[in-house]
Scaffold this motif. Structure first.
Motif, PDB file in Angstrom:
ATOM      1  N   VAL A  77       0.862  -1.184   0.000  1.00 46.06           N
ATOM      2  CA  VAL A  77       0.000   0.000   0.000  1.00 46.06           C
ATOM      3  C   VAL A  77       0.897   1.233   0.000  1.00 46.06           C
ATOM      4  O   VAL A  77       1.570   1.506   0.994  1.00 46.06           O
ATOM      5  N   PRO A  78       0.965   1.934  -1.098  1.00 45.32           N
ATOM      6  CA  PRO A  78       1.833   3.123  -1.128  1.00 45.32           C
ATOM      7  C   PRO A  78       1.314   4.209  -0.192  1.00 45.32           C
ATOM      8  O   PRO A  78       0.104   4.418  -0.062  1.00 45.32           O
ATOM      9  N   HIS A  79       2.226   4.846   0.455  1.00 52.97           N
ATOM     10  CA  HIS A  79       1.881   5.943   1.358  1.00 52.97           C
ATOM     11  C   HIS A  79       2.229   7.259   0.676  1.00 52.97           C
ATOM     12  O   HIS A  79       3.389   7.523   0.363  1.00 52.97           O
ATOM     13  N   VAL A  80       1.222   8.045   0.424  1.00 53.73           N
ATOM     14  CA  VAL A  80       1.426   9.322  -0.260  1.00 53.73           C
ATOM     15  C   VAL A  80       1.546  10.421   0.787  1.00 53.73           C
ATOM     16  O   VAL A  80       0.590  10.700   1.516  1.00 53.73           O
TER      17      VAL A  80
END
Length: 804
Positions: free
Chosen positions: A487-490
């Motif tokens: 899950v990419p963290h922006v």
């Protein structure tokens, strides 16, 4: 933990070579940090006996020796060692022998030589010439029982390997040769040869009165009297060699015996001079004001947190750490008291560090020593004392007060397989525990283990899972990539990254430094005014006793470190957490109740403002250089600098940094008092800011280009010397009509002599006003009115007037 491989194989001899054994131990969690041979390679060296030793006729320092090397006829050898004498057994390098390489890296070959006209058929050797030690004061003296003519490597068991293990604190059971052998037996299935320690029958009935007053300090105390010992007896060569290969030098026969059993079975013990004990022994906690001279020569003061062994007059020993000089054995000792006890780990932990020294005994007791073996190990020590020093043993005195309770721990096989990452059968888990010597009970999908007395680290299920993984072997775990959702963290656009801040500091010519979070209490009180810092319960060093609430102290110490190494210019910065008491903080995933842990960024500059160059003259860094760097670090946001005070900074050269009306830090020059106290040649300039405030950045907001042209007007205002620039500019810019867009100071005039319109203590400040109305072009009348209103606001706010 250092030990020779040969000693380990006496207890357990698995069918693996040295390198395989080292790999096996490392993969079982007992990291082998180093293996090295006991002796370097050499050949042709045998045990020899000097039959005769006569002075050399042409040299005062040489002797002509007749040596028996086991051959048909004695050899003639010329020797210069001061201890060469008839009857001595020493190593002889025969003709053709090769000794360890010298400084040139080439082996040294022995041949027939002549020294002052007399032939020498070989060379009698010192320990240094054989690479066994640095001792070169004379020949290496061998035991009287060494067989003449035997190769030295066989006689001294030099074809051996020294293992050095780097053990984690939970592996206290492996702090002995027997403990490691127990692990090897579990790992390989090779039989473990348990030593048969027979009880020594007493020959007299004397007992020393012992009273244990603190069961929370000592759970078991065992001891016995041995009378008529010869403390001047020589320690056997085999024991001296084994101690040396464990990194322990020989001291005396009694001390060597105690150390030998400690390395053998992991139990420290202590031997008292019985005749120096007044009355009996009392095991208790110390009392404030009591003092003790230790065996290392230092004198310490104890209190109620330190366990002691005392007699009827005074303290005689630090419990589980070190004995006292008053009851130490000496050459005059004839009667001794041998003591072995179980000291609770919590009662020993941190005590030796408190007095700035460490001992092998304290290292073991603070991790946990088997309480079940005190009597057995005293029997082993007694047998060695009688064998080496003679004497008569008394009856055993064994007092059991309170021992650790071993609660059963249950392992779920399915969970073990999940945590380890590979299928593990219940039968395999049970087999692992039985090989380790644990009591095992199997259930439906579970294995329940009762930890043995020598294991202090088995308390929860995860401890048992670790044991299974260790014995199965970490090298047997499958190489499977982790399977988990990515899950990419922006990060939000309104917050810069810490990496970007560090890059910006580097671009401004700052070097990053990283320091401990625990510092000296002096730094906190002097440089931050923190009289009640958060104290470290178990500091790694006595000075580093509190948690820092500011980064300044660490940076000042870095400056001192660099100045001690003649650094001409220092510009260091650090980002890190500080720790302060705050009752408003509650427990959370990343918070501890009552303790605030904000992040800070700080910098210290000392020396020239710029590196050595031809383009400008050298000048020292000052307040305005660092103020400019702070402004660049916060850009595009504009900070406000307000004169203030700080415990660490010069009262007249310190400013509070405000951003959007909120104080976020300070900048200034180190206080002259601390410059002198910390022995600095000149004062550095520092800053410290709230890192979270620095990381905030506004999003760019598009603005239409003005359709009208800006108008500028210059005015000169006379103000008192004490009027600050910011106050004057703020008053002028506070235009309710919004016409004044920017105010810039471009000149300051102070007359040398009084002039009309300028009184003493006044100055003239020339300002350029930029006026703009985006909607319409302002007329001259409107511009003049706006300038007059600005002058009026300045007059009302700071008493300014137009210069005539």
């Amino acid at each position: 933990m250092q030990f020779p491989e040969s000693w380990l194989r006496e207890f357990c001899n698995p069918p693996v070579d040295t390198q395989g054994l080292a790999q096996l131990l490392t993969m079982a969690g007992l990291e082998v940090e180093e293996t090295r041979p006991v002796a370097p390679p050499f050949t042709g060296v045998v045990v020899a006996e000097i039959l005769e030793a006569h002075p050399h006729p042409q040299a005062d320092r040489l002797k002509v020796c007749k040596v028996d090397a086991g051959g048909a006829t004695p050899l003639q050898v010329v020797c210069g060692a001061p201890n060469a004498r008839a009857g001595l057994k020493a190593p002889l390098a025969t003709v053709g022998a090769e000794l360890p390489p010298g400084a040139d890296g080439k082996p040294f070959r022995i041949g027939v030589g002549k020294l002052r006209g007399i032939e020498s058929h070989g060379m009698l050797c010192s320990a240094r010439e054989l690479g066994l030690s640095e001792d070169h004061g004379g020949l290496l003296e061998l035991g009287a029982d060494a067989p003449v003519g035997t190769p030295l490597r066989d006689a001294m068991a030099l074809d051996d390997t020294l293992f050095t293990l780097k053990l984690t604190p939970n592996l206290a059971h492996a702090l002995s040769v027997y403990g490691i052998a127990r692990e090897v037996a579990a790992l390989t299935g090779a039989p473990l040869k348990a030593p048969a320690i027979a009880a020594v029958p007493p020959t007299h009935a004397a007992k020393l009165p012992v009273r244990v007053e603190a069961p929370d300090l000592c759970g078991r105390f065992s001891g016995r009297i041995v009378r008529g010992v010869n403390t001047q007896a020589r320690t056997p060569a085999w024991m001296v060699d084994r101690l040396a290969r464990c990194g322990q030098r020989s001291v005396s026969a009694l001390v060597d015996i105690s150390n030998y059993v400690m390395f053998e079975f992991g139990r420290p013990s202590h031997i008292f001079d019985l005749d120096k004990i007044h009355g009996g022994l009392i095991v208790r906690w110390g009392r404030p004001g009591e003092r003790l001279e230790l065996l290392n020569g230092s004198t310490v003061e104890v209190d109620g947190a330190v366990g002691v062994i005392a007699d009827d007059r005074q303290v005689e020993s630090l419990a589980g750490i070190m004995g006292g000089e008053a009851t130490a054995v000496s050459d005059a000792t004839r009667n001794v008291y041998v003591e072995a006890a179980f000291w609770w780990p919590e009662a020993v932990q941190g005590r030796s560090r408190r007095y700035n020294f460490a001992t092998d005994a304290g290292h073991r007791f603070e991790r946990g020593v088997d309480p079940a073996g005190t009597v057995e190990h005293i029997e082993r020590i007694t047998a060695l004392i009688l064998e080496i020093c003679g004497g008569e043993a008394g009856p055993m005195d064994d007092q059991v007060l309170r021992l650790p309770e071993r609660d059963p721990v249950t392992l779920r096989v399915a969970r073990a397989a999940k945590v380890i990452g590979m299928p593990v059968a219940q039968l395999r888990c049970a087999e692992v525990f039985r090989r380790l010597g644990f009591a095992v009970a199997e259930g439906e999908g579970t294995v329940t283990v009762t930890p043995p007395s020598w294991r202090f680290d088995l308390r929860i299920e995860e401890d048992l899972i670790e044991e299974v993984a260790r014995i199965v072997g970490y090298d047997q775990l499958p190489d499977a990539p982790p399977l988990a959702p990515v899950v990419p963290h922006v990060p939000p656009e309104t917050r810069a990254s810490l990496h970007a801040i560090k890059h910006r500091l580097a671009a401004l010519d700052w070097q990053e430094t990283i320091n401990f979070s625990f510092v000296e209490a002096r730094w906190e009180s002097e440089l931050h005014g923190n009289a009640d810092p958060i104290r470290v319960l178990n500091p790694i060093a006595a000075p580093l006793a509190v948690m820092r609430s500011s980064l300044i102290g660490s940076l000042v110490q870095v400056l001192r470190h660099n100045l001690a190494r003649k650094a001409p210019r220092v510009r260091v910065a650090e980002t890190g957490r500080v720790f302060m008491r705050d009752d408003a903080v509650e427990d959370g995933e990343r918070a501890v109740a009552g303790i605030a842990q904000p992040r800070r960024v700080a910098g210290l500059a000392w020396g020239p403002a710029d590196p050595l160059q031809w383009g400008c003259s050298e000048r020292p860094v000052d307040f305005y250089d660092i103020k400019g760097d702070v402004e660049a670090l916060l850009a595009p946001r504009a900070a406000c600098f307000v004169a203030d005070t700080h415990p660490a900074l010069h009262p007249g050269r310190c400013a509070r940094v405000e951003l959007d009306g909120r104080a976020i830090g300070f900048v200034g020059e180190l206080h002259p008092r601390w410059r002198q106290a910390y022995e600095l040649p000149s004062a550095p300039v520092l800053f410290e800011l709230d890192l979270d405030a620095v990381l905030q950045r506004p999003l760019p907001a598009p603005q239409p280009l003005p359709r009208q042209q800006a108008v500028t007007r210059d005015i000169a205002l006379v103000v008192a010397e004490g009027v600050a620039h910011d106050a004057l500019v703020a008053a002028i810019q506070d235009d309710p009509e919004g016409l004044v867009q920017r105010v810039t100071l471009f000149d300051i005039y102070r007359p040398v002599q009084p002039q009309p319109g300028l009184a003493a203590g006044e100055r003239s400040m020339a300002l350029r006003l930029e006026l703009l109305d985006p909607a319409a072009t302002p007329t001259d009348a409107r511009i003049d009115a706006a300038v007059a209103a600005a002058v009026a606001r300045a007059a009302q706010a700071v008493g300014a007037r137009l210069r005539g």
